[in-house]
Design a protein around this motif. Sequence first.
Motif, PDB file in Angstrom:
ATOM      1  N   SER A  42      13.505   5.646  -9.151  1.00 45.72           N
ATOM      2  CA  SER A  42      12.844   6.574  -9.642  1.00 45.72           C
ATOM      3  C   SER A  42      12.530   7.946  -8.816  1.00 45.72           C
ATOM      4  CB  SER A  42      11.471   6.106 -10.255  1.00 45.72           C
ATOM      5  OG  SER A  42      11.633   5.298 -11.267  1.00 45.72           O
ATOM      6  N   SER A  43      12.621   7.597  -7.349  1.00 43.32           N
ATOM      7  CA  SER A  43      12.209   8.584  -6.426  1.00 43.32           C
ATOM      8  C   SER A  43      13.471   9.502  -6.328  1.00 43.32           C
ATOM      9  CB  SER A  43      11.912   7.738  -5.200  1.00 43.32           C
ATOM     10  OG  SER A  43      12.804   7.152  -4.547  1.00 43.32           O
ATOM     11  N   ILE A  97      23.920   4.975  -5.492  1.00 44.55           N
ATOM     12  CA  ILE A  97      22.892   4.869  -6.657  1.00 44.55           C
ATOM     13  C   ILE A  97      21.957   6.082  -6.702  1.00 44.55           C
ATOM     14  CG2 ILE A  97      20.531   3.785  -7.150  1.00 44.55           C
ATOM     15  CD1 ILE A  97      21.768   1.240  -6.182  1.00 44.55           C
ATOM     16  N   GLU A  98      21.881   6.846  -5.556  1.00 48.00           N
ATOM     17  CA  GLU A  98      21.023   7.898  -5.496  1.00 48.00           C
ATOM     18  C   GLU A  98      21.731   9.218  -6.533  1.00 48.00           C
ATOM     19  OE1 GLU A  98      19.304  11.634  -2.592  1.00 48.00           O
ATOM     20  OE2 GLU A  98      20.190   9.710  -1.844  1.00 48.00           O
ATOM     21  N   ALA A  99      23.190   9.189  -6.240  1.00 51.01           N
ATOM     22  CA  ALA A  99      24.220   9.962  -6.939  1.00 51.01           C
ATOM     23  C   ALA A  99      24.077   9.701  -8.485  1.00 51.01           C
ATOM     24  CB  ALA A  99      25.426  10.165  -6.521  1.00 51.01           C
ATOM     25  N   ALA A 100      23.921   8.512  -8.916  1.00 50.46           N
ATOM     26  CA  ALA A 100      24.113   8.235 -10.171  1.00 50.46           C
ATOM     27  C   ALA A 100      22.720   8.673 -10.989  1.00 50.46           C
ATOM     28  CB  ALA A 100      24.358   6.786 -10.265  1.00 50.46           C
ATOM     29  N   VAL A 101      21.482   8.567 -10.069  1.00 47.73           N
ATOM     30  CA  VAL A 101      20.320   9.085 -10.740  1.00 47.73           C
ATOM     31  C   VAL A 101      20.383  10.534 -11.111  1.00 47.73           C
ATOM     32  CG1 VAL A 101      17.832   9.093 -10.400  1.00 47.73           C
ATOM     33  CG2 VAL A 101      19.038   6.946  -9.975  1.00 47.73           C
ATOM     34  N   ALA A 116       1.008  -1.171   0.066  1.00 51.19           N
ATOM     35  CA  ALA A 116      -0.025  -0.034  -0.128  1.00 51.19           C
ATOM     36  C   ALA A 116       0.910   1.002   0.052  1.00 51.19           C
ATOM     37  CB  ALA A 116      -0.959  -0.052   1.139  1.00 51.19           C
ATOM     38  N   ASP A 117       1.788   1.360   0.704  1.00 46.48           N
ATOM     39  CA  ASP A 117       2.772   2.156   0.652  1.00 46.48           C
ATOM     40  C   ASP A 117       4.150   1.931   0.029  1.00 46.48           C
ATOM     41  OD1 ASP A 117       1.403   3.913   2.218  1.00 46.48           O
ATOM     42  OD2 ASP A 117       2.123   2.925   4.042  1.00 46.48           O
ATOM     43  N   PRO A 118       4.580   2.459  -1.173  1.00 47.71           N
ATOM     44  CA  PRO A 118       5.699   1.865  -1.899  1.00 47.71           C
ATOM     45  C   PRO A 118       6.756   1.928  -1.304  1.00 47.71           C
ATOM     46  CG  PRO A 118       4.542   3.577  -2.932  1.00 47.71           C
ATOM     47  CD  PRO A 118       3.941   3.413  -1.737  1.00 47.71           C
ATOM     48  N   LEU A 119       7.783   0.980  -1.129  1.00 45.18           N
ATOM     49  CA  LEU A 119       8.982   0.815  -0.368  1.00 45.18           C
ATOM     50  C   LEU A 119       9.958   1.852  -0.775  1.00 45.18           C
ATOM     51  CD1 LEU A 119       9.764  -3.225  -0.524  1.00 45.18           C
ATOM     52  CD2 LEU A 119       8.469  -1.745   1.176  1.00 45.18           C
ATOM     53  N   THR A 120      10.438   2.314   0.232  1.00 45.78           N
ATOM     54  CA  THR A 120      11.748   3.294  -0.147  1.00 45.78           C
ATOM     55  C   THR A 120      13.121   2.851   0.059  1.00 45.78           C
ATOM     56  OG1 THR A 120      11.775   4.057   2.396  1.00 45.78           O
ATOM     57  CG2 THR A 120      10.119   5.155   1.183  1.00 45.78           C
TER      58      THR A 120
END
Length: 520
Positions: A314-315, A286-290, A264-268
């Motif tokens: 995507s987040s 990975i966050e820096a790569a995005v 119900a709540d997407p995983l973060t």
Amino acid sequence: MSLADRLAAARREQAEEAVPQDPTDLPGADATSPAAAATALGAASGAPRPAAPAVAEQPTSAPVPPVPGIYTGSSSAARAAASDEAPLTRRVPTRHDERLEQIKSTVHTQLLQQLGPQLYDADMSGDELDQRVRTVLADVLSTQDKPLSASDRQQVTVEITDDILGYGPIEPYLRDEDVSEVMVNGHDNIWLERKGKLVAADAHFTDEAHLRRVIDKIVSRIGRRVDESSPMVDARLPDGSRVNAVVPPLAVDGSALTIRKFAADPLTALNLISFGSLTPQSCDFIEAAVRGRLNIIVSGGTGAGKTTTLNVLSSFIPGDERIVTIEDAAELQLKQDHVVRLESRPANIEGKGAVTIRDLVKNSLRMRPDRIIVGEVRDASALDMLQAMNTGHDGSICTLHSNGPRDTLSRMETMVLMAGMDLPMRAIREQVASAVDLIVHQARLKDGSRRITHITEVERMEGDVITLQDIFVYDNSLGHDADGNSLGRLRPTGLRPKFLEKMAHANVTVDPLMFAADRI
């Protein structure tokens, strides 16, 4: 009452208290013979037969056949029931259950007659329809000539409400947060994936027609169909859960329905770290790569959690960019404000009108996207995805089925060849090496956990081979604990990626200590 009658009554009461089902439902038992009932019960449970009583008995009648629905023969369920170490997972239906089924069928029919078109009224909200169904249901139950206890009334109410407003006997499992997948292998055989393990469900559909009605309800809501001419379908529930259905004649033992639930709540990202799928430093990378607009492929086997990881990646996309998502069945749950969601469409009953992923990728290039996210690349759309990555649409992300980072590139090459273009292999590999920057590969381990096992840089061509460099790799050397759970974790290899300069052009920098091999 004679002594013989009192003895018979006492034996009958003891037998009913010891076993939940009616003794006369067992093969060879007789309704008028307490001794025969006790003998049949002893044979069913493996206990020695009791001695025959001294009192006279009435002549026995013909044996009663087994109750329908009891698993017999050489099936795995029957073998499990016969084993002391594998208890029976499905409760044997009793006469009380059969009576409830009859009442439920009668009430269900009357309820449909009273509600009629209101069930499909587009102007009625879900809450209003729920209240209306429950009100009419209470009225119908009150008119039943067969009395019901409070618990039976509640059970009938819940089951009929689930059937009309939800998806029948699988509705409770769709609400259960511990269940990640529901698998229906025929109307009387339902399995669940709970915490990464397969378990049998204590539920069943009434018959094949009941199961087909639930399948039709699911697929019709998104404008799709399933029948003998089109016996396979991919669909989704309103919450984004993925649905696949296969019906006869392709499904030999009855219709097969598979529902992969979405939380119900997407995983973060924090959830993935707490699960052990990522480490804090690999997540930061990975966050820096995005944010640094690298082109990323999320790869892995079936059920490895690729779509969940794609959601997390995507987040990290900044909120001031235009995102176009392309999927077979819309599952991604992006929180950004500027998102355009596209969904492919199968052919109609005449075999026309199909819109493929490849068509949508081509069209998305005319929609001024900052990012293109493809739910899954599985055909010739791989060529168009590479073209998009190589024509200024940096930061694109997609998923792909494969067994490892090297296999990911091999599958990409194969799917490009499916486009029918007579391209030399070297030209395809040059396109892949130029377009793809990073591969995030994950797998479902034996203990049921889903872990990211490789974060790999795609470097350049050396001769006719694309060179890869692992930045983070899952370390299996720690083995498993006493319960069989993996103790491994994702560790840096000590190698620094070559695309840090490209990320710097997007004003994104990372701490070099992130890649230190001895960092834990």
